[in-house]
Scaffold this motif. Structure first.
Motif, PDB file in Angstrom:
ATOM      1  N   ASP A  53       0.810  -1.225   0.000  1.00 52.10           N
ATOM      2  CA  ASP A  53       0.000   0.000   0.000  1.00 52.10           C
ATOM      3  C   ASP A  53       0.840   1.269   0.000  1.00 52.10           C
ATOM      4  OD1 ASP A  53      -2.399  -1.401  -0.098  1.00 52.10           O
ATOM      5  OD2 ASP A  53      -2.503  -1.567   2.080  1.00 52.10           O
ATOM      6  N   LYS A  54       2.082   1.184  -0.468  1.00 54.40           N
ATOM      7  CA  LYS A  54       2.932   2.363  -0.609  1.00 54.40           C
ATOM      8  C   LYS A  54       3.269   2.553  -2.084  1.00 54.40           C
ATOM      9  CE  LYS A  54       4.850   2.180   3.964  1.00 54.40           C
ATOM     10  NZ  LYS A  54       6.020   2.023   4.782  1.00 54.40           N
ATOM     11  N   GLY A  68       3.946   2.996  -9.173  1.00 51.95           N
ATOM     12  CA  GLY A  68       2.607   2.537  -8.828  1.00 51.95           C
ATOM     13  C   GLY A  68       2.512   2.171  -7.367  1.00 51.95           C
ATOM     14  N   VAL A  69       1.288   1.898  -6.931  1.00 49.09           N
ATOM     15  CA  VAL A  69       1.018   1.537  -5.543  1.00 49.09           C
ATOM     16  C   VAL A  69       0.988   0.012  -5.444  1.00 49.09           C
ATOM     17  CG1 VAL A  69      -0.627   1.731  -3.636  1.00 49.09           C
ATOM     18  CG2 VAL A  69      -0.298   3.662  -5.200  1.00 49.09           C
ATOM     19  N   LEU A  79       4.403  -8.958  -8.325  1.00 50.25           N
ATOM     20  CA  LEU A  79       3.811  -7.768  -7.741  1.00 50.25           C
ATOM     21  C   LEU A  79       2.581  -7.320  -8.520  1.00 50.25           C
ATOM     22  CD1 LEU A  79       7.118  -5.723  -7.410  1.00 50.25           C
ATOM     23  CD2 LEU A  79       6.106  -7.247  -5.718  1.00 50.25           C
ATOM     24  N   VAL A  80       1.571  -6.822  -7.797  1.00 58.49           N
ATOM     25  CA  VAL A  80       0.417  -6.191  -8.420  1.00 58.49           C
ATOM     26  C   VAL A  80       0.469  -4.715  -8.038  1.00 58.49           C
ATOM     27  CG1 VAL A  80      -2.093  -6.063  -8.547  1.00 58.49           C
ATOM     28  CG2 VAL A  80      -0.970  -8.287  -8.338  1.00 58.49           C
ATOM     29  N   LEU A  81       0.592  -3.860  -9.053  1.00 50.45           N
ATOM     30  CA  LEU A  81       0.630  -2.409  -8.849  1.00 50.45           C
ATOM     31  C   LEU A  81      -0.641  -1.795  -9.409  1.00 50.45           C
ATOM     32  CD1 LEU A  81       4.250  -1.696 -10.120  1.00 50.45           C
ATOM     33  CD2 LEU A  81       3.529  -1.920  -7.758  1.00 50.45           C
ATOM     34  N   THR A 109      -3.659  -0.952 -13.837  1.00 50.53           N
ATOM     35  CA  THR A 109      -3.223  -2.040 -12.957  1.00 50.53           C
ATOM     36  C   THR A 109      -2.210  -2.892 -13.711  1.00 50.53           C
ATOM     37  OG1 THR A 109      -5.354  -2.056 -11.850  1.00 50.53           O
ATOM     38  CG2 THR A 109      -3.993  -4.020 -11.597  1.00 50.53           C
ATOM     39  N   TYR A 110      -1.127  -3.224 -13.037  1.00 51.56           N
ATOM     40  CA  TYR A 110       0.012  -3.864 -13.697  1.00 51.56           C
ATOM     41  C   TYR A 110       0.472  -5.047 -12.868  1.00 51.56           C
ATOM     42  CZ  TYR A 110       3.531  -2.934 -17.343  1.00 51.56           C
ATOM     43  OH  TYR A 110       4.310  -2.972 -18.465  1.00 51.56           O
TER      44      TYR A 110
END
Length: 181
Positions: A53-54, A68-69, A79-81, A109-110
């Motif tokens: 969440d950063k 991205g977050v 990772l899901v950003l 979303t990546y």
């Protein structure tokens, strides 16, 4: 009377009937309350827990930069950003007066495969809106134009080096060192 007791040795302690099997290891018990390792010591995907969440900046193995977050990750550091932007950098017109430009292209979303991540850095939200030091924001079309020109010049230089190396070493070095995506 204990039949397993040898004379001259103290008797073995009796275990209650419902105690279960004896411990697997023989020796002193591990120390209780051992100090925990600091999070900086982890080199696994568990280290991503503090970054969830950063806003992050990722540098990938193929040279791309993603902002991205971090929303989710797994044991393989996939990772899901969300709210992802791909950041492009270029030096415009390096022959006259160079201008260092950057632009951000929204990607949404990546999903990033963990083995492709080269570097992860947390973004300072107080300085997030500032341009990178030494760069000014440019239009994506302008940045892509200059980036393509720099890439063409690099390929021509590489081709020249390959021809020179082939002449020195004797032989054709076709396709050596060339990266194909």
């Amino acid at each position: 009377m204990n039949l397993n007791h040898a004379p001259g040795h103290p008797p073995a302690p009796q275990q209650p009937q419902d105690a279960g099997p004896p411990p697997v290891f023989a020796g002193p018990a591990p120390p209780q309350g051992a100090p925990q390792l600091p999070p900086q010591m982890f080199t696994t995907a568990a280290q991503l827990l503090d970054l969830t969440d950063k806003k992050l900046l990722l540098s990938l193995r193929d040279g791309r930069k993603l902002l991205g977050v971090l929303r989710s990750w797994d044991q393989f550091a996939n990772l899901v950003l969300t709210d992802t932007k791909e950041r492009y950098f270029c030096v415009a017109d390096p022959t006259t007066q160079p201008r260092r430009l950057y632009c951000d292209v929204p990607r949404g979303t990546y999903l990033v495969r963990g083995e492709n991540v080269l570097l992860i850095g947390e973004v300072d939200l107080d300085r997030d809106d500032d341009p990178p030091p030494g760069y000014e924001e440019g239009e994506p079309a302008e940045v892509f134009k200059w980036q393509k020109e720099v890439e063409v010049a690099r390929k021509a230089k590489d081709k020249s080096r390959t021809r020179k190396a082939a002449a020195v070493w004797g032989g054709e070095l076709e396709g050596s060192g060339e990266v194909l995506f």
